[in-house]
Design an enzyme around this catalytic site. Structure first.
Site, short mmCIF file in Angstrom:
data_model
loop_
_atom_site.label_atom_id
_atom_site.label_comp_id
_atom_site.label_asym_id
_atom_site.label_seq_id
_atom_site.Cartn_x
_atom_site.Cartn_y
_atom_site.Cartn_z
CB SER A 98 -0.73 -0.18 1.13
OG SER A 98 -1.81 -1.08 1.27
CE LYS A 172 -4.94 -1.21 1.58
NZ LYS A 172 -3.77 -2.20 1.57
CE LYS A 240 1.23 2.53 4.50
NZ LYS A 240 0.99 1.61 3.21
#
Length: 294
Positions: A98, A172, A240
């Site tokens: 990611s 995502k 994050k």
């Protein structure tokens, strides 16, 4: 050997290890590499090969899959001149980490100078999905490269082509915003039910199949009511991803108030409460603390 493809997998942590097992079960010759070498030992015992360095691990592979913490980690590998010189022309690098969409675009541009291709293919589904081979896989890059890699990705879950380079990472981030906000809503519903004397398990059962039902309600709601926050998706990685989501939103001049609010709560969970390595469903603990509950 399926379609004469040899694969190197870089990153054998919580997600990478079950991905490696599914590739081997499908019959693909696999080399694995991890910065912490003892994390590859079990996979080697199950039939994978390994190498002392990442550069040696990718030698001879026509597919390289990276499953790392973020785009900086993948970029660090690609900044190694020795590794880049080892990649043979025609290699496809599939980054399942990611990361920021900008990182994906940078990686794609770099690999094109080496006559290699790149797909950004982040996933959703956590360790359960990785183990079961049911991950949702959002793929950005050239469609022809996606079609070539699709049989491999299909071993790991359900790959969906979503657009050019960076589009997989963008999707995502959208996914992570939905996940985080839904976790927050499930936490509030669970706490309300518990404090009001309703059985949270019965609540989940009653809502099953209805408009409010979701995987997060059923899986993470159970984690909350059973106080089981062993990591599937780490809270520090959720934070994050939310930071990356908000940075990308700022790029387009967008204000995402729900995402911002839940991001700030994850920051409190990760740093003030020491919950960095807890499952992201542990946002429930942050909710209890703000309500003065233990």
């Amino acid at each position: 050997m399926p379609q004469n493809r040899t694969i190197t997998l870089i990153g054998t942590g919580l997600m990478g290890a079950p991905i490696a097992r599914n590739l081997m079960k499908a019959g693909y010759p696999l080399t694995v590499w991890n910065r912490t070498t003892n994390k590859t030992a079990t996979l080697v015992g199950e039939g994978a090969k390994t190498a002392p360095t990442a550069a040696e691990a990718v030698k001879g592979a026509n597919i390289v899959i990276s499953m790392l913490a973020d785009g900086y980690a993948t970029g660090s590998l690609l900044s190694d001149p020795l590794l880049c010189s080892t990649l043979r022309p025609g290699t496809i690098w599939i980054d399942m980490s990611s990361a920021k969409p900008g990182h994906a675009r940078e990686q794609s541009a770099l690999l094109s100078t080496l006559e290699c291709s790149h797909l950004d293919a982040p996933v959703s589904g956590g360790t359960k999905g990785a183990t079961a081979g049911t991950l949702a896989i959002m793929v950005g890059g050239e469609r022809s490269v996606f079609e070539y890699a699709k049989p491999i990705l299909s071993v790991l879950g359900r790959p969906e082509y979503v657009g050019p380079s960076g589009a997989g990472q963008l999707c995502k981030l959208a996914n992570q915003s939905i996940v985080a906000v839904t976790i927050a809503a499930v936490a509030e519903a669970t706490l309300l039910a518990e404090r009001g004397g309703a059985d949270p398990a019965a609540l989940r059962s009653a809502l099953r199949g209805g408009f409010a039902d979701s995987v997060i309600l059923q899986q993470h709601g159970e984690r909350m009511s059973s106080v089981d926050f062993a990591p599937g998706g780490l809270s520090k990685l959720q934070l994050k991803d939310l930071d990356n989501t908000l940075a990308e939103a700022a790029r387009y001049g967008l204000d995402l108030p729900s995402t911002q609010a839940v991001r700030d709560r994850f920051e409190h969970l990760v740093y003030a409460m020491g919950g960095a390595d807890l499952d992201h469903s542990a946002l429930y603990l942050e909710l209890k603390k703000r309500n003065g509950l233990k």
